[in-house]
Scaffold this active site. Structure first.
Site, short mmCIF file in Angstrom:
data_model
loop_
_atom_site.label_atom_id
_atom_site.label_comp_id
_atom_site.label_asym_id
_atom_site.label_seq_id
_atom_site.Cartn_x
_atom_site.Cartn_y
_atom_site.Cartn_z
N HIS A 274 0.67 -1.04 0.16
CA HIS A 274 0.02 -0.05 -0.06
C HIS A 274 1.10 1.31 -0.17
O HIS A 274 0.49 2.39 -0.68
CB HIS A 274 -1.02 -0.09 1.28
CG HIS A 274 -2.17 -0.79 0.81
ND1 HIS A 274 -2.36 -2.03 1.39
CD2 HIS A 274 -3.23 -0.71 -0.06
CE1 HIS A 274 -3.42 -2.63 0.80
NE2 HIS A 274 -4.10 -1.70 0.06
N GLU B 172 -11.51 -10.58 -5.18
CA GLU B 172 -10.19 -10.46 -4.89
C GLU B 172 -9.55 -11.70 -3.98
O GLU B 172 -8.48 -11.94 -3.66
CB GLU B 172 -9.60 -9.36 -4.10
CG GLU B 172 -10.36 -9.04 -3.18
CD GLU B 172 -10.10 -7.38 -2.71
OE1 GLU B 172 -9.05 -6.86 -3.34
OE2 GLU B 172 -10.94 -7.00 -1.81
N ASN C 180 -4.38 -7.05 -7.18
CA ASN C 180 -3.31 -7.03 -6.43
C ASN C 180 -3.69 -8.04 -5.27
O ASN C 180 -2.63 -8.98 -4.98
CB ASN C 180 -3.43 -5.79 -5.73
CG ASN C 180 -3.34 -4.33 -6.58
OD1 ASN C 180 -2.94 -4.78 -7.76
ND2 ASN C 180 -3.70 -3.29 -6.01
N ASP C 181 -4.75 -8.02 -4.92
CA ASP C 181 -4.91 -9.30 -3.73
C ASP C 181 -5.38 -10.54 -4.34
O ASP C 181 -4.97 -11.65 -4.04
CB ASP C 181 -6.45 -8.75 -3.06
CG ASP C 181 -5.64 -7.93 -2.07
OD1 ASP C 181 -4.74 -8.20 -1.12
OD2 ASP C 181 -6.34 -6.63 -1.55
N CYS D 189 -9.89 -3.14 -11.24
CA CYS D 189 -9.19 -2.05 -10.52
C CYS D 189 -7.95 -2.41 -9.99
O CYS D 189 -7.47 -1.24 -9.36
CB CYS D 189 -10.24 -1.41 -9.73
SG CYS D 189 -10.59 -2.62 -8.13
N ARG E 77 -11.01 4.59 -2.63
CA ARG E 77 -10.60 4.11 -1.44
C ARG E 77 -11.06 4.94 -0.34
O ARG E 77 -10.77 6.13 -0.47
CB ARG E 77 -9.01 3.89 -1.62
CG ARG E 77 -8.69 2.50 -2.44
CD ARG E 77 -7.17 2.21 -2.49
NE ARG E 77 -6.76 1.18 -3.21
CZ ARG E 77 -5.96 1.22 -4.32
NH1 ARG E 77 -5.86 2.15 -4.90
NH2 ARG E 77 -5.76 0.01 -4.50
N ARG F 223 2.01 -9.69 -1.37
CA ARG F 223 2.34 -8.56 -2.42
C ARG F 223 3.20 -7.45 -1.99
O ARG F 223 3.63 -6.60 -2.50
CB ARG F 223 0.84 -7.94 -2.78
CG ARG F 223 0.30 -7.35 -1.31
CD ARG F 223 -1.18 -6.97 -1.50
NE ARG F 223 -1.30 -5.68 -2.01
CZ ARG F 223 -2.58 -5.00 -2.21
NH1 ARG F 223 -3.66 -5.79 -2.17
NH2 ARG F 223 -2.73 -3.90 -2.43
C1 PEP Z 1 -6.52 -4.96 -5.31
O1 PEP Z 1 -6.67 -5.71 -4.29
O2 PEP Z 1 -6.22 -5.36 -6.33
C2 PEP Z 1 -7.18 -3.80 -5.01
C3 PEP Z 1 -7.47 -2.96 -6.00
O3 PEP Z 1 -7.52 -3.25 -3.65
P1 PEP Z 1 -6.44 -2.91 -2.75
O4 PEP Z 1 -4.91 -2.86 -3.42
O5 PEP Z 1 -6.69 -1.62 -2.14
O6 PEP Z 1 -6.22 -4.10 -1.79
MG MG Z 2 -7.57 -5.46 -2.45
#
Ligand code: PEP
Ligand code: MG
Length: 609
Positions: A225, A465, A488-489, A536, A332, A499
């Site tokens: 993050h 996710e 991402n998740d 996303c 977010r 990650r």
């Molecule tokens: C993701 O997991 O791809 C996502 C967009 O959410 P975050 O990165 O905020 O966990």
């Molecule tokens: Mg996520």
């Protein structure tokens, strides 16, 4: 300049003008003859180039001095303790004023509570007494007394008191830092490039207020993050540099290049000239890409592909205002929690959501309910062993219904322009969606009872996710209006690759056959059930992946504002029919290498040329 360079070049933000580079030449003329240029490599996490002075940030985990003091040292120890308390009070008072200016009264209460503890004469006379009688250091006794208080709060049945443990921790760190005469984090020099062992999202935000020019850290991966926040703030960042924080010292003259993932210490005259040239080219390129913002986002065979932006901070809202014609595919809301140090009031949320809905109007904004936990701050103090598998996202909201209801109520009350969509993160079962919708209905009933208006047809969606959601995609699709894939998740959980872990960042593979097959299945499930699907996660911002996502039938890509024009340009060069054929071939492959090279070939042959 080749294709991939041009893409990334666009993303570079011109943090340094040529004029500034020249003034640096002047400043460091002597330096050239003395120091050798050294380049360190890491993972490029946020594009951009900055040149400036390094500031080494140590998030001090302060050691407690436990030795027994000599009688003659006691007086000095007590004086230093008093001094540390006074300093801490001053710091807190300043933070309180700042927070009042930024977020108003309710967000500042947390600092009042902390100040109250620092003003507790009884508590401090007890600490002083123990220093005297036990002849222990101030840090030892203070830490011990704070831990006892913490234990009382932890044992409390009242959730409010249990939540106050975080305040105690802050106080402990502040006072002990002052006892150790360590610098306050926010006292970093303006315009410096921050180098640290690990940067939390909170550090990243805090530093951004000091016009920080770049971030580099020993730890962290591309999708941690802190990295996402750096991109959102448009500040170059390089992560996973292993031990850069030990190799550079505060004041070193460095270049951070978020494009190649390098830090250049003591750059030579030739290197600086090369960067000067690069920046000139970038300016030209950016000018060209700006023109594309106003053209439709559709393939050469006229399939419209929604293109929206991921927004995380107020600073990024300017992008929406400037482009004037783009929706938000992921808003977010965690920053509200981070700023306030607690859950923000319903009024504060209404202010935020109404503003973002107005700015985005007539386009839509998909607002995600709190996705706290994982590597983002948690609303409680205990550390979890596996935070990414822990109390996170919708799990927290379903446990803390009071907080969840406030957020849903704020969202509904801000939805009068009918352009807000609500999205739930970290969904792993149908039951969770049903429960979240039940709670939403209770909130609707409350508002109806009070005659408060809201968008009755507001769309509800979920993030896909977690692997279980992929398996349940058909059932989930029947419960909601849209899916948004959080790659991402999804990749992290599907491939069991943290990650944010730099040691395995080479295993975080967007073109892994399991990932692309999952995308295909999720997309098919969505369309079979007549709902829309967007992506996303950061994969949507990867120019190499655009044709693959379009070929799998993804309806919308929500991307980082910095790559928005570039992705638009790519979409406009893709032929949907061809992309589908590409994806059919991709699905037959069983290795990442084959799939990635097919995506690269498509990019080189169809997009670049
Ligand atoms: C993701 O997991 O791809 C996502 C967009 O959410 P975050 O990165 O905020 O966990
Ligand atoms: Mg996520």
């Amino acid at each position: 300049m080749d294709g991939s360079q041009t893409i990334l070049y666009f993303q570079i933000h011109y943090l340094l003008t040529i004029k500034r580079i020249k003034s640096y030449f002047y400043l460091i003329t002597n330096h050239f003859s003395l120091s050798k240029e050294i380049t360190y490599k890491g993972v490029p996490a946020s594009p951009g180039i900055s040149i400036g002075k390094a500031f080494i940030y140590t998030r001090s985990s302060f050691e407690i001095d436990s030795q027994i003091l000599h009688e003659s040292e006691l007086e000095k120890e007590l004086q230093e303790f008093d001094h540390a308390i006074e300093l801490s009070k001053k710091e807190l008072a300043k933070i309180r004023t700042l927070s009042y200016e930024k977020i108003g009264e309710s967000g500042s209460l947390i600092f009042d509570a902390q100040l109250e503890i620092l003003n507790d004469k009884f508590f401090f006379s007890k600490v002083s007494q123990r220093i005297h009688t036990e002849k222990r250091t101030a840090s030892y006794v203070f830490d011990d007394e704070i831990s006892k208080l913490g234990q009382i709060l932890a044992d409390s049945k009242d959730e409010y008191f249990r939540d106050r443990i975080n305040d105690l921790k802050d106080i402990r760190n502040r006072v002990i830092r002052n006892l150790k005469k360590e610098k306050l984090v926010s006292k970093v020099e303006e315009n410096s490039i921050i180098i640290g062992h690990e940067l939390s999202p909170a550090d990243t935000i805090l530093f951004s207020k000091r016009k920080v020019q770049g971030y580099a850290s020993d730890k962290g991966g591309l999708t941690s993050h802190a990295a996402i926040i750096s991109r959102a703030l448009r500040v170059p960042a390089v992560v996973g540099m292993k031990d850069i924080s030990k190799k550079i010292t505060t004041g070193d003259f460095i270049i951070i290049d978020g494009l190649t993932g390098s830090i250049i210490v003591n750059p030579s005259e030739a290197t600086l000239l090369a960067y000067e040239k690069k920046l000139e080219e970038l300016k030209e390129y950016e000018k060209k890409l700006r023109e594309i913002l106003y053209l439709p986002s559709e393939t050469t065979d006229n399939k419209p592909i929604g293109l929206s932006a991921n927004i995380e901070f107020d600073e990024e809202i300017d992008f929406i205002i400037n482009t004037g014609h783009c929706g938000i595919g992921l808003y977010r809301t965690e920053h509200l929690f981070l700023e306030a140090g607690d859950f923000p009031s319903e009024e504060r949320q209404i202010e935020e959501y109404t503003n973002i809905a107005n700015v985005t109007y007539p386009n839509t904004v998909t607002i995600r309910t709190y996705d706290i936990g994982g590597d983002k701050l948690l609303p409680r103090s205990e550390k979890e062993n596996n935070p990414f598998l822990g109390w996170r996202g919708i799990r927290i909201c379903l446990d803390r219904v009071d907080i969840f209801k406030e957020q849903l109520s704020a969202l509904l009350r801000s939805s009068r322009e009918k352009n807000i969509k609500i999205m739930f993160p970290m969904i792993s079962s149908v039951t969770e969606v049903i429960r979240a919708k039940e709670i939403l209905n209770e909130v609707r009933n409350d508002l109806d009872g009070k005659n408060i208006g809201y968008d009755r047809n507001i769309q509800i969606g979920i993030m896909i996710e977690v692997p279980s959601a992929y398996f349940l995609a058909d059932e989930l699709a029947r419960e909601v209006d849209f899916f948004s894939v959080g790659t991402n998740d999804l990749i992290q959980y599907l491939l069991a690759v943290d990650r944010g872990n730099e040691y395995i960042s080479n295993l975080f593979l967007e073109f892994h056959p399991a990932v692309v097959r999952a995308l295909k299945k999720i997309s098919d499930s969505a369309h079979r059930n007549n709902i829309s699907i967007s992506v996303c996660g950061e994969m949507a911002s990867n120019p190499l992946a655009t044709a693959v996502l379009v070929g799998f039938g993804i309806d919308e890509l929500s991307v980082s504002p910095s790559v928005f024009p570039e992705i638009k340009q790519i979409i406009r060069k893709i032929n949907y029919g061809e992309a589908k054929v590409l994806c059919d071939e991709i699905l037959k492959k069983s290795t990442e290498k084959e799939i990635k090279s097919m995506a690269e070939d498509y990019y080189m042959n169809k997009i670049k040329n």
